[in-house]
Design a protein around this motif. Structure first.
Motif, short mmCIF file in Angstrom:
data_model
loop_
_atom_site.label_atom_id
_atom_site.label_comp_id
_atom_site.label_asym_id
_atom_site.label_seq_id
_atom_site.Cartn_x
_atom_site.Cartn_y
_atom_site.Cartn_z
N MET A 92 0.83 -1.20 0.00
CA MET A 92 0.00 0.00 0.00
C MET A 92 0.87 1.25 0.00
O MET A 92 1.71 1.43 0.88
N GLU A 93 0.66 2.10 -0.97
CA GLU A 93 1.36 3.39 -1.01
C GLU A 93 0.48 4.47 -0.41
O GLU A 93 -0.75 4.46 -0.59
N VAL A 94 1.11 5.40 0.31
CA VAL A 94 0.38 6.47 0.98
C VAL A 94 0.78 7.82 0.40
O VAL A 94 1.98 8.10 0.22
N VAL A 95 -0.21 8.64 0.10
CA VAL A 95 0.00 10.01 -0.38
C VAL A 95 -0.78 10.96 0.51
O VAL A 95 -1.99 10.77 0.71
N HIS A 96 -0.10 11.95 1.07
CA HIS A 96 -0.74 12.95 1.93
C HIS A 96 -0.91 14.24 1.15
O HIS A 96 0.09 14.83 0.70
N VAL A 97 -2.13 14.70 1.01
CA VAL A 97 -2.40 15.99 0.37
C VAL A 97 -2.64 16.99 1.50
O VAL A 97 -3.60 16.86 2.27
N VAL A 98 -1.76 17.98 1.60
CA VAL A 98 -1.76 18.87 2.77
C VAL A 98 -1.77 20.32 2.32
O VAL A 98 -0.98 20.72 1.45
#
Length: 361
Positions: free
Chosen positions: A271-277
């Motif tokens: 699982m890859e995680v991307v944080h949009v902040v």
């Protein structure tokens, strides 16, 4: 809005861009930053070089708070933004995502996603009581549906506790039947996925991509501020009780030991995680609430009006900084752009995962 001229950008150099070559610091593809704000970012990039805090070294929470105390929260925000663009572990991934989003999903990407992918949207707090916030994920759902992508909103309780909503999310993942999916969480929805990672990581075995939009992963100082003021806390509790709401859905989002999110989790290899902040300056705050909370937390460092930006730096994954957006600025979160980036990013992961299998027959 014009981007600061390229000729003025060239004297700040990124280390280790995607192909290993040095290149000028520039805004991510498809993003425009006003001239004076880009100048501020470049000044902080130069300051990092002078202070020997280059992108290939970690930017600590203490360093960020120190910048905020000495030079103000806006400069600290610009410093973190510049550091992310230049960090070898973040900069190339940021550029790749934004470039893919700017290009838009190709027919092949849309066809592949429509055939194999389901997107589950995990909404934020109070999305039923305050639909104007966009916490229900309607904008993302609308964009994905327009591309004929299967998308469902997980029916978490708008004012549910972490325990209640984590159980609902786990049930939704089981009902999904193991078919490939991506998760898109908004605000508090990120905290609920974090709890699933701690309590039942196997429930996420079919999730190849998690995109956390404004995720409250370590709690919010807003909750701590309310809880340490007895009269305000009592009034807040009274409103929740009058409306028949469980006050824990608010109190457990306190930052640190006072809340329920002071734990670390690992992320499964699949699982890859991307944080949009959001990365707002003071001037970017879109409402009196946003201005008030952003200013109130300024001494603690850069923040989006709800969470401290330092909290996401310690979480696994790629951080996508959205310059100029605060936590409440639903009109500044370009969900068409994000939906395109998510599909392109998923397709890249999917292609990479399938290539070895195809090569092995």
């Amino acid at each position: 809005m014009p981007v600061f001229p390229a000729m003025m950008q060239s004297d700040v150099v990124l280390r280790e861009r995607g192909n290993g070559a040095a290149g000028p610091l520039r805004p991510p593809a498809g993003r425009s930053i006003p001239d004076d704000e880009w100048r501020l970012i470049l000044e902080e990039a130069r300051e990092q070089e002078v202070s020997r805090c280059p992108p290939d070294r970690g930017l600590t929470a203490e360093t960020i708070r120190g910048i905020a105390r000495r030079r103000g929260v806006d400069r600290a925000t610009a410093a973190v933004y510049a550091w992310l663009l230049g960090a070898p572990g973040q900069g190339p991934a940021i550029e790749a995502f934004f470039a893919g989003a700017a290009a838009g999903p190709s027919p092949d990407v849309i066809r592949a996603a429509a055939g194999r992918l389901t997107v589950l949207v995990v909404p934020g707090a109070f999305y039923e009581e305050h639909p104007e916030t966009g916490a229900g994920g309607e904008s993302m759902i609308r964009e994905l549906e327009s591309l004929r992508i299967r998308v469902h909103r997980v029916p978490t309780r708008s004012c549910g506790t972490l325990e209640q909503n984590t159980a609902i999310l786990r049930r939704a993942l089981r009902e999904h039947g193991g078919r490939e999916c991506a998760l898109v969480s908004l605000s508090r929805g990120g905290a609920e996925i974090k709890c699933v990672l701690r309590d039942d990581p196997g429930a996420l075995r079919s999730v190849s991509l998690w995109v956390s939009v404004g995720g409250i992963l370590a709690g919010s100082p807003l909750v701590n501020w309310v809880r340490t003021r007895r009269v305000i806390d009592w009034l807040n509790w009274s409103i929740f009780r009058w409306r028949g709401r469980d006050y824990r859905c608010f109190t457990e989002l306190a930052r640190g030991a006072a809340g329920s999110l002071a734990f670390d989790v690992g992320v499964p290899a699949h699982m890859e995680v991307v944080h949009v902040v959001g990365f707002p300056l003071r001037r970017h705050a879109t409402s009196r609430y946003a201005r008030s909370w952003h200013s109130r937390f300024a001494a603690e460092g850069p923040n989006d009006g709800v969470m401290l930006l330092e909290d996401v730096l310690g979480f696994p994954g790629t951080i996508l900084p959205l310059w100029g957006a605060d936590h409440y600025a639903s009109d500044r979160w370009d969900f068409r752009f994000l939906a395109a980036g998510i599909l392109r990013h998923w397709h890249g992961l999917d292609t990479a995962a399938r290539t070895p299998a195809a090569a092995n027959g």
